[in-house]
Structure formats: structure tokens, C-alpha cells
Design an enzyme around this catalytic site. Structure first.
Site, mmCIF file in Angstrom:
data_model
loop_
_atom_site.group_PDB
_atom_site.id
_atom_site.type_symbol
_atom_site.label_atom_id
_atom_site.label_comp_id
_atom_site.label_asym_id
_atom_site.label_seq_id
_atom_site.Cartn_x
_atom_site.Cartn_y
_atom_site.Cartn_z
ATOM 1 N N HIS A 1 19.397 2.131 -22.589
ATOM 2 C CA HIS A 1 18.659 2.500 -21.369
ATOM 3 C C HIS A 1 19.320 1.902 -20.128
ATOM 4 C CE1 HIS A 1 14.821 3.410 -23.904
ATOM 5 N NE2 HIS A 1 15.738 4.345 -24.009
ATOM 6 N N TYR B 1 27.124 3.377 -31.367
ATOM 7 C CA TYR B 1 27.346 2.434 -30.269
ATOM 8 C C TYR B 1 28.058 1.202 -30.818
ATOM 9 C CZ TYR B 1 23.608 5.536 -28.931
ATOM 10 O OH TYR B 1 22.850 6.669 -28.713
ATOM 11 N N ASP C 1 22.924 10.597 -19.797
ATOM 12 C CA ASP C 1 21.640 11.010 -20.375
ATOM 13 C C ASP C 1 20.724 11.283 -19.197
ATOM 14 O OD1 ASP C 1 19.209 11.310 -21.638
ATOM 15 O OD2 ASP C 1 19.423 9.542 -22.920
ATOM 16 N N ASP D 1 15.858 16.812 -21.619
ATOM 17 C CA ASP D 1 16.416 15.498 -21.978
ATOM 18 C C ASP D 1 17.751 15.763 -22.674
ATOM 19 O OD1 ASP D 1 16.880 12.927 -22.858
ATOM 20 O OD2 ASP D 1 15.116 12.813 -24.160
ATOM 21 N N ASP E 1 0.817 -1.216 0.000
ATOM 22 C CA ASP E 1 0.000 0.000 0.000
ATOM 23 C C ASP E 1 0.853 1.269 0.000
ATOM 24 O OD1 ASP E 1 0.976 -0.364 2.513
ATOM 25 O OD2 ASP E 1 -0.911 0.062 3.559
ATOM 26 N N ARG F 1 26.638 9.417 -27.538
ATOM 27 C CA ARG F 1 25.408 10.102 -27.956
ATOM 28 C C ARG F 1 25.537 11.556 -27.518
ATOM 29 N NH1 ARG F 1 22.065 6.845 -26.058
ATOM 30 N NH2 ARG F 1 21.398 7.715 -24.055
ATOM 31 N N HIS G 1 8.844 11.573 -24.135
ATOM 32 C CA HIS G 1 8.552 11.204 -25.518
ATOM 33 C C HIS G 1 7.154 11.745 -25.771
ATOM 34 C CE1 HIS G 1 11.637 7.667 -25.385
ATOM 35 N NE2 HIS G 1 12.192 8.860 -25.266
ATOM 36 N N HIS H 1 12.840 13.023 -30.744
ATOM 37 C CA HIS H 1 11.411 12.839 -30.451
ATOM 38 C C HIS H 1 10.864 14.165 -29.950
ATOM 39 C CE1 HIS H 1 12.784 12.663 -26.233
ATOM 40 N NE2 HIS H 1 13.746 11.870 -26.684
ATOM 41 N N HIS I 1 18.543 3.785 -33.119
ATOM 42 C CA HIS I 1 17.370 4.563 -32.703
ATOM 43 C C HIS I 1 17.183 5.766 -33.611
ATOM 44 C CE1 HIS I 1 19.906 7.635 -30.766
ATOM 45 N NE2 HIS I 1 20.595 6.662 -30.212
ATOM 46 N N GLU J 1 19.392 13.809 -31.188
ATOM 47 C CA GLU J 1 20.268 12.941 -30.402
ATOM 48 C C GLU J 1 20.879 11.782 -31.187
ATOM 49 O OE1 GLU J 1 18.131 10.419 -27.550
ATOM 50 O OE2 GLU J 1 16.314 11.551 -27.950
ATOM 51 N N GLU K 1 22.915 14.814 -27.183
ATOM 52 C CA GLU K 1 21.475 15.118 -27.258
ATOM 53 C C GLU K 1 21.192 16.519 -26.736
ATOM 54 O OE1 GLU K 1 18.988 12.635 -24.714
ATOM 55 O OE2 GLU K 1 17.233 13.103 -25.942
HETATM 56 N N1 GLY Z 1 16.375 9.666 -22.248
HETATM 57 C C1 GLY Z 1 15.420 9.139 -23.117
HETATM 58 C C2 GLY Z 1 15.666 9.560 -24.499
HETATM 59 O O1 GLY Z 1 16.693 10.121 -24.785
HETATM 60 O O2 GLY Z 1 14.833 9.431 -25.333
HETATM 61 MN MN MN Z 2 17.884 11.270 -23.470
HETATM 62 MN MN MN Z 3 15.705 11.748 -25.860
#
Ligand code: GLY
Ligand code: MN
Ligand code: MN
Length: 435
Positions: free
Chosen positions: A238, A383, A255, A266, A34, A407, A356, A349, A345, A379, A409
């Protein structure tokens, strides 16, 4: 802020016409037994109402004579409020949140039909709350059963996202204030991490430093689980364990971003923890940075969104070809996505109330063309993990490249004459990432 929510509702009501739209609050998520998570409202519900409690329903019925905006909420209950906090209550929903009429959520079945029965359509998003989906369908079915006798009533359900998402895709000045705030706090946290990281530290120590800065500046917390990925962990998109000790010659991919009143930042940066890229790291970094810069240079109103990804992919493929990690005809590599073991990827986004965020990226074969007020991430990454396998016919990967994940971003706002990088306060040039 109430004027802003009212403005959003009236923009939506213009699109609803003779229909009725129903929006459901998010459920209270349970951590275990709970014990509950902090409450997180559904983004579209919040966008329209600013109301931050569970067990609520908002109804917009512009064709109704008096009650164009109705809220169903939890009634006040002093005993329960001692345990789980203040409730706005039915009167508060009218006085503080501008509802023309409000009811206890317990009265939903009895009161909802009057707002649906003369509508020509119901706007509703089938969400994860199955029981509530059933409730909406039940009311629709009941009205359809008596439709032959009345000759009026909702004959269709349309996803409410089709009318609210286009609004959410264009940020208002008030929304941009919050996004700038989230960006600025996240920038400060990244800049601190750049200073703080060094061989011997643990990933979680860097996470703690960054999340401390988020909260210290009034952000609600991380916008998503912070990714503090050193060494080969940088190749896991992730990665969230954040428990490794940083080693000499590691790259560190961070990230992380915070959320301010539900608006998110982000940001990703990748840098050498000992202050000096290895030649291989530097080579890959240069390609990713060039891909991001090329993608960014494409952003202005009227340009197709999809071109951003295409641009980044082309620069990445050219770069990987130049160092022998891809080989053959460039057009074929792109068309057949032979680069995907290294770049799996998309280049970004939409960003807003959701990390997202909602919204279309294209209309079938037709592009979505950028508009001022759109906010999204850019981004690109490369990799080369310990297990990365080239597609058949492509070159073997020399071991010296393995374990490199990079990466970069940033969060970008489309402006009337180009774009503004909301997160440009974190450096990314090679001299800035070295020390
Ligand atoms: N951190 C999630 C993304 O970059 O989409
Ligand atoms: Mn990100
Ligand atoms: Mn992102």
C-alpha cells in the site's frame, strides 16, 4: 434509477418477512478542524435508497400496513443550505426518493418504535457510529421490557449484512453499466501512464496524469489512494507516498482505479520504465502473468471461489521453485505457506460499491460457488523486497532478485458461460509492456 432502487428494496423486503430493517447513512467525515471531506454515503444505504446525504436513516418494514419504506432525513434549512448545500428535506424524501413516509431525523426516537414494535426481528448492522448503535439497542431494550405484556415484538437482532450482502454480490445491469464505465476510464488512465512513464519522471506526475483522466471523464476520483510504486517501492503493498523519481531499469507498479457514482475499478499493471525488462524482472513477470492466466481460466459459474487463489498460489510456487527461491516438497510449501514472504495477500476480492466489497468467500469448510453477476479482482503478485526474509530452511535470496515487486490485477465479471474481463483494455503481455 428510482425504479432500480425500488426493485432492490422489494427484493430485500421479501427476505425480511415480519422483521424490520434499519440502515444508517455514513457520517460526514472531517478532514481537519471544521473542514470536511466530500461526502461519501454508506454503500448499503446508497444501494437501497440512492439518497446521498448524511444524518439519515432508512427503515424497511414490509409488515407495516402503510409505511413499508420510511426515511428520516435532515429537514430543509435555507440558512444552513447556503453554507453546505441543498438538502432534499422531508417532502423531497417522499416525492423524489419514493418513501411512503418521511420524518425529520430529529423525530427518530419518537417515530421509530411504531415500525419496530410489531416486528419479530430487527435487521441492523452494528457499525462504527457508536451513538446510533446505542439508539437501536435502546429501542430494542425498551420493546423487550414490555414484551411480557404484549407477547409481540422483536426478540432478536440479525446483522443486516446477512440479507443485503447476497444481493450486492450479484450485480444488476444498471450496476454493471457503472462498473464498465469505471473500468473504461481506469483503462484509459493506465494506457496513458504506460506511454507517459519514463526515467526522470516522478511518481506523483504519473499519479496526476491518471487522476486528471479520472476526473476529466466524470469519475468522482480515485477509488482508493493511487499506488505509483517505482523500484523497490513496488514491494510495499500500500505504497502511497508517490514521491520518488523513476530510474533507469526500474519497474513501475501502478495500482489505480476510479469510482463512478460509487462503483469502483481496481487495476494493477507493472512494467519497465525504460521499456525493457531486465532478465530477472522478466522471469518474475512471466510467473505472475502465468499465475493470473491460470486463475482466470478457472472462472465460470458453479466453480468454487477459493480455487482461484489456490490456482494462483500453485503457479507462483512452481515458478519460484524453478528459479531456486523456494525448495522442497511443493505440497508442503503450499500447505505450510512457505511462499508467504513472496506472496502475502489473497488473489482477489469482491468489487462493487466498495473496493473491497461485501460478501462471503466461503461457508465454513464449504465453498462459495461463483454465480453470474459476481464481480471481483484477480491480482496475483510476487514481491522480493530489500528486507524479504525466506522462512527457515528455505534458500537465501540472491541480491539480483531484490527490489522486484510485480502485481497484475484485473476486474472480472462472471457471465452465464464463463467470464468477462472488464479491464482487458490495458495490455499485460511482455511484448506489450516493453517498447
Ligand atoms: N488497490 C487495493 C487492492 O488492490 O485491493
Ligand atoms: Mn488494486
Ligand atoms: Mn484489489
Amino acid at each position: 434509477m428510482q425504479a432500480e432502487y425500488r426493485q432492490r428494496r422489494s427484493q430485500l423486503m421479501e427476505k425480511i418477512g415480519n422483521g424490520t430493517a434499519i440502515f444508517r447513512s455514513a457520517p460526514q467525515a472531517v478532514m481537519h478542524n471544521d473542514v470536511e471531506y466530500n461526502y461519501r454515503q454508506d454503500s448499503s444505504f446508497f444501494y437501497l435508497t440512492g439518497f446521498n446525504e448524511p444524518e439519515a436513516v432508512a427503515v424497511l418494514s414490509p409488515h407495516h400496513e402503510e409505511h413499508k419504506y420510511v426515511l428520516f432525513v435532515r429537514p430543509k434549512d435555507p440558512e444552513r443550505e447556503v453554507w453546505s448545500g441543498y438538502r432534499v428535506g422531508v417532502e423531497g424524501a417522499k416525492e423524489l426518493y419514493g418513501a411512503d413516509e418521511a420524518y425529520s431525523i430529529a423525530e427518530l426516537d419518537e417515530k421509530l418504535p411504531q415500525y419496530l414494535q410489531n416486528a419479530d426481528k430487527i435487521y441492523y448492522h452494528l457499525g462504527r457510529d457508536r451513538a446510533f448503535n446505542e439508539t437501536v439497542l435502546k429501542h430494542w431494550q425498551q420493546l423487550m421490557a414490555i414484551y411480557p405484556k404484549r407477547g409481540i415484538g422483536p426478540t432478536a437482532i440479525q446483522d443486516s449484512g446477512t440479507i443485503i450482502n447476497p444481493l450486492r454480490m450479484v450485480k444488476s445491469p444498471a450496476e454493471l453499466d457503472l462498473m464498465r464505465q469505471a473500468a473504461a476510464i481506469s483503462v484509459a488512465a493506465h494506457n496513458h501512464a504506460l506511454e507517459f512513464a519514463r526515467p526522470g519522471r516522478y511518481e506523483y506526475e504519473i499519479q496526476a496524469e491518471m487522476e486528471y483522466i479520472f476526473r476529466q471523464h466524470g469519475a468522482l476520483g480515485p477509488a482508493y489512494p493511487s499506488i505509483i510504486a517505482s523500484g523497490a517501492n513496488s514491494c510495499i503493498l500500500h505504497y502511497v507516498e508517490n514521491n520518488r523519481q523513476l530510474q533507469e531499469n526500474d519497474l513501475l507498479l501502478i495500482d489505480a482505479g476510479c469510482t463512478c457514482e460509487y462503483y469502483n475499478a481496481d487495476i494493477t499493471r507493472t512494467f519497465p520504465v525504460n521499456g525493457k525488462f531486465t532478465p530477472e524482472q522478466k522471469t518474475i513477470y512471466e510467473i505472475v502473468l502465468a499465475a493470473q492466466e491460470a486463475a482466470l481460466s478457472h472462472i465460470q459459474p458453479g466453480n468454487p471461489y477459493g480455487k482461484i487463489h489456490e490456482t494462483a498460489v500453485r503457479v507462483i510456487v512452481e515458478g519460484l521453485m524453478a528459479i531456486g527461491l523456494l525448495a522442497g516438497d511443493i505440497e508442503e510449501i503450499i500447505k505450510e505457506e512457505k511462499y508467504k514472504p513472496f506472496y502475502m495477500h489473497r488473489t482477489g476480492h469482491w468489487l462493487g460499491l466498495d473496493v473491497h466489497d461485501v460478501g462471503v468467500y466461503q461457508y465454513g469448510e464449504n465453498p462459495y460457488n461463483l454465480q453470474p453477476g459476481n464481480v471481483f479482482t484477480v491480482e496475483p503478485g510476487i514481491y522480493i523486497g530489500p528486507l524479504t526474509k525466506p522462512v527457515e530452511g528455505q534458500p537465501e535470496i540472491d541480491d539480483r532478485w531484490r527490489g522486484i515487486g510485480i502485481r497484475i490485477e484485473d476486474d472480472v465479471l462472471v457471465t452465464p458461460d464463463g467470464c468477462e474481463i472488464l479491464t482487458q483494455g490495458v495490455p499485460k503481455s511482455i511484448p506489450d509492456m516493453e517498447r
